[in-house]
Scaffold this active site. Structure first.
Site, PDB file in Angstrom:
ATOM      1  N   ARG A  41      -2.427   8.686  -0.191  1.00 16.31           N
ATOM      2  CA  ARG A  41      -2.047   8.407  -0.778  1.00 16.31           C
ATOM      3  C   ARG A  41      -0.114   8.199   0.081  1.00 16.31           C
ATOM      4  O   ARG A  41      -0.749   9.560   1.077  1.00 16.31           O
ATOM      5  CB  ARG A  41      -1.487   8.084  -2.763  1.00 16.31           C
ATOM      6  CG  ARG A  41      -1.875   9.342  -3.113  1.00 16.31           C
ATOM      7  CD  ARG A  41      -1.500  11.145  -2.496  1.00 16.31           C
ATOM      8  NE  ARG A  41       0.293  10.650  -2.659  1.00 16.31           N
ATOM      9  CZ  ARG A  41       0.884  11.007  -2.531  1.00 16.31           C
ATOM     10  NH1 ARG A  41       1.225  12.300  -1.685  1.00 16.31           N
ATOM     11  NH2 ARG A  41       1.683  10.506  -2.542  1.00 16.31           N
ATOM     12  N   GLY A  42       0.668   7.620  -0.347  1.00 14.25           N
ATOM     13  CA  GLY A  42       2.650   7.875   0.562  1.00 14.25           C
ATOM     14  C   GLY A  42       2.827   7.025   1.561  1.00 14.25           C
ATOM     15  O   GLY A  42       1.176   6.970   1.920  1.00 14.25           O
ATOM     16  N   ALA A  43       3.506   6.154   1.482  1.00 16.31           N
ATOM     17  CA  ALA A  43       4.004   5.274   2.584  1.00 16.31           C
ATOM     18  C   ALA A  43       3.246   5.432   3.499  1.00 16.31           C
ATOM     19  O   ALA A  43       2.642   4.435   4.175  1.00 16.31           O
ATOM     20  CB  ALA A  43       4.847   4.905   2.047  1.00 16.31           C
TER      21      ALA A  43
ATOM     22  N   ARG B 115      -2.406  -1.917  -1.599  1.00 17.32           N
ATOM     23  CA  ARG B 115      -1.174  -1.305  -2.734  1.00 17.32           C
ATOM     24  C   ARG B 115      -0.494  -2.695  -2.253  1.00 17.32           C
ATOM     25  O   ARG B 115      -0.251  -2.423  -1.048  1.00 17.32           O
ATOM     26  CB  ARG B 115      -1.020  -0.147  -2.119  1.00 17.32           C
ATOM     27  CG  ARG B 115      -2.623   1.077  -2.495  1.00 17.32           C
ATOM     28  CD  ARG B 115      -2.298   2.223  -3.000  1.00 17.32           C
ATOM     29  NE  ARG B 115      -1.702   2.596  -4.118  1.00 17.32           N
ATOM     30  CZ  ARG B 115      -0.810   3.152  -4.772  1.00 17.32           C
ATOM     31  NH1 ARG B 115      -1.264   4.493  -3.857  1.00 17.32           N
ATOM     32  NH2 ARG B 115       0.095   3.555  -5.981  1.00 17.32           N
TER      33      ARG B 115
ATOM     34  N   GLN C  71       0.851  14.499  -8.178  1.00 10.99           N
ATOM     35  CA  GLN C  71       1.296  14.395  -7.449  1.00 10.99           C
ATOM     36  C   GLN C  71       1.645  15.726  -7.350  1.00 10.99           C
ATOM     37  O   GLN C  71       1.499  16.928  -6.237  1.00 10.99           O
ATOM     38  CB  GLN C  71       1.797  13.292  -6.414  1.00 10.99           C
ATOM     39  CG  GLN C  71       0.712  12.369  -6.084  1.00 10.99           C
ATOM     40  CD  GLN C  71       1.239  11.021  -7.355  1.00 10.99           C
ATOM     41  OE1 GLN C  71       1.671  11.701  -8.589  1.00 10.99           O
ATOM     42  NE2 GLN C  71       0.617   9.990  -7.117  1.00 10.99           N
TER      43      GLN C  71
ATOM     44  N   ASP D  93       8.911   4.581  -1.328  1.00  8.58           N
ATOM     45  CA  ASP D  93       7.633   3.718  -0.956  1.00  8.58           C
ATOM     46  C   ASP D  93       8.434   1.807  -0.314  1.00  8.58           C
ATOM     47  O   ASP D  93       7.559   1.528   0.394  1.00  8.58           O
ATOM     48  CB  ASP D  93       6.883   3.119  -2.208  1.00  8.58           C
ATOM     49  CG  ASP D  93       5.384   4.607  -2.905  1.00  8.58           C
ATOM     50  OD1 ASP D  93       6.737   5.518  -2.836  1.00  8.58           O
ATOM     51  OD2 ASP D  93       5.083   4.634  -1.688  1.00  8.58           O
TER      52      ASP D  93
ATOM     53  N   ASN E 202      10.570   3.793  -5.233  1.00 13.20           N
ATOM     54  CA  ASN E 202       9.718   4.516  -4.840  1.00 13.20           C
ATOM     55  C   ASN E 202       8.817   5.400  -6.366  1.00 13.20           C
ATOM     56  O   ASN E 202       9.289   4.435  -7.195  1.00 13.20           O
ATOM     57  CB  ASN E 202      10.961   6.160  -4.979  1.00 13.20           C
ATOM     58  CG  ASN E 202       9.900   7.853  -4.247  1.00 13.20           C
ATOM     59  OD1 ASN E 202       9.406   7.633  -3.414  1.00 13.20           O
ATOM     60  ND2 ASN E 202      10.011   8.437  -4.982  1.00 13.20           N
TER      61      ASN E 202
END
Lengths: 340, 340
Positions: A45-47, A85, A190, A231, A241
């Site tokens: 995960r994480g843009a 996503r 997270q 994001d 975000n």
């Protein structure tokens, strides 16, 4: 620390972020569908990291020795990855870039090798961007700064080094960082699981708090700056975000604390005019009701679980990209930075 | 629903709120020390409920058939109970009231019976206060209201009916409540475990969210009013309540949403001039790092765990007490309500 996601021989490897910090387990993906499932299920995960993973996913769609991918094949690969996503725009950005590369290849090209080259370039550029974001962001912070961050915009959320945590790391290296306050970031934790894990490994003094404590710390004068990732950043500077970011921005402004967004230019989406047009992913109620596998919430209650929120640009002190620091009016400053 | 705490024959019974909603277990206390331990360990919590429990704890210090309690005996009972939790002023208020009663008894009085009468009066008055707070608070809300609440200021936090949830219950009874949004309230999850449990039992439409989602819901126009309880209200109207309350108040004002505090007059502490003088309890790091018995946070990280925060009076639209609704300037309005 090993990278978050990398190409190894003929497949993609990523650390399973769902199992951190308890276990360091690595997941191997050998098809675009496996990468898509890894993104959907939040192995990764994480843009920016999602963008890199998706680029490698496209490479996996090109079989070694085979010729050019047909338009239909590219469509299928693209669709599988793009639907995982909805909020992070880096995913679309990376897929668009891979598509352009695929379509520009000469007839006899080694498609897989060429696409791998492009994906590796995306990966390398992301690390380089994070390092530059770190330098530019750290320069904005005063000596002895106590930084509040939310979610994980670290090495785990990127190809390495991190965006918000890139700023933190650069500030630490410059000797000006006193402490990081890390929101635990419910529901997926997270902050507690990933940001704390990264920063403890780096020996950076880090204090974990619940999300609801951040405002109290700000009011007590224990926070000097808020630094978060993004994001998707709309053309007007509105920032999508991790859920909770908007609240931090409001309370930061109320307390005269600067609120910085650290993100690569690939997060800026000039095609989305304002935050109102950014799709907000709604995730499973189980993330809210279950704790460590145990049902904690009372049964029968309804649940909402939006994974992101939008911070209007008026709360954002500056947006730190690898090409420079954007400030209001963001329409102009972001357009200048994001136009190739 | 059974009450939260009650006197039965010769001892005190309370529902163990640590084990809700998974199990309904009842704890019996037969000494002041057992009541003190129940308060300290959060078998019972919520400012008014703690006050009622402490009053019963004093009764347990008076042995049946014995004569008057000596000043030293009263001191010991008082000290054991008063030291359990520092922020909620209802604890001190109830102990002061029991002390005054004990000291005013004639030489041949049945001390235990007289003190029990006083404790039962405190209990009954608390329920009556909650019902009146509910009526007065509900009158402030518009038809079709969607209320956000934080922590648990319900039947479980009082002798019955609740303060903030008393307002919710009265609004539901008046047919004007559309829905309650309940913050889960990390780290102790009073919202997810207790508020959701109470409201589901009452058939009130309730949506559970994480604390960090509340601001997003407000910004999206899904919340019409915030109603919370209080652990101590300073003479100037500053409100100590569960950690996270301050943040809600700031974001509510930013979005033009009224922010109401519902609390009995016993929560108003005219001896504390402002919120700056209210002691804030700091609890165990385990509440933050452990989820359902499992360590979730990365090891080696520092942790802060303040259990309350202070909302400056300028964010408070009104304070609803059983004797009326106080508005700014609070110095005058609270003094008028709280002076006997």
């Amino acid at each position: 620390m090993r990278p978050t996601v990398w190409w190894q021989d003929d497949h993609v490897v990523m650390i399973d972020q769902r199992r951190l910090p308890a276990e360091e387990v690595y997941v191997e993906c050998r098809t675009p569908q496996e990468v898509a499932e890894a993104i959907r299920s939040m192995v990764i995960r994480g843009a920016p990291a999602i963008g890199v993973a998706a680029a490698f996913g496209v490479v996996l769609g090109a079989r070694p020795g085979n010729g050019a991918l047909t338009s239909a094949e590219l469509d299928a690969i693209d669709a599988a990855l793009r639907s995982t996503r909805p909020t992070a725009v880096n995913l679309s950005w990376a897929l668009d870039r891979m598509r352009r590369r695929a379509e520009a290849l000469p007839p006899k090209a080694d498609v897989r090798a060429e696409l791998l080259g492009e994906a590796l370039a995306i990966e390398e550029e992301d690390v380089a961007s994070c390092r530059r974001i770190g330098e530019l962001g750290a320069a904005l912070l005063p000596d002895g700064v106590r930084v509040l961050t939310h979610c994980n915009a670290g090495a785990l959320a990127t190809a390495g080094y991190g965006t918000a945590l890139g700023v933190v790391r650069s500030a630490a290296q410059a000797g000006k960082l006193l402490r990081v306050y890390a929101d635990e970031t419910r529901p997926y934790l997270q902050g507690a699981r990933l940001t704390a894990w990264e920063l403890v490994q780096d020996g950076i003094p880090t204090t974990l708090i619940t999300d609801s404590m951040a405002g109290h710390m700000m009011a007590r004068g224990e926070i000097d700056a808020v630094v978060v990732g993004a994001d998707r950043i709309a053309a007007n500077g509105d920032v999508a975000n991790k859920i909770g970011t908007y609240t931090l921005a409001v309370v930061a402004r109320e307390n005269g604390i600067p609120f910085y967004v650290a993100a690569p230019v690939s997060t800026v989406d000039l095609a989305t005019p304002t935050g109102a047009e950014i799709p907000i992913e709604e995730r499973s109620p189980d993330e809210v009701t279950m704790h460590a596998g145990t049902r904690v919430a009372a049964r029968g209650v309804d649940v909402r679980n939006p994974a992101f929120d939008v911070t209007p640009h008026r709360y954002v002190t500056a947006i730190v990209c690898e090409r420079g620091v954007a400030r209001a009016p963001y329409d102009a400053s972001l357009r200048a930075l994001a136009t190739p």
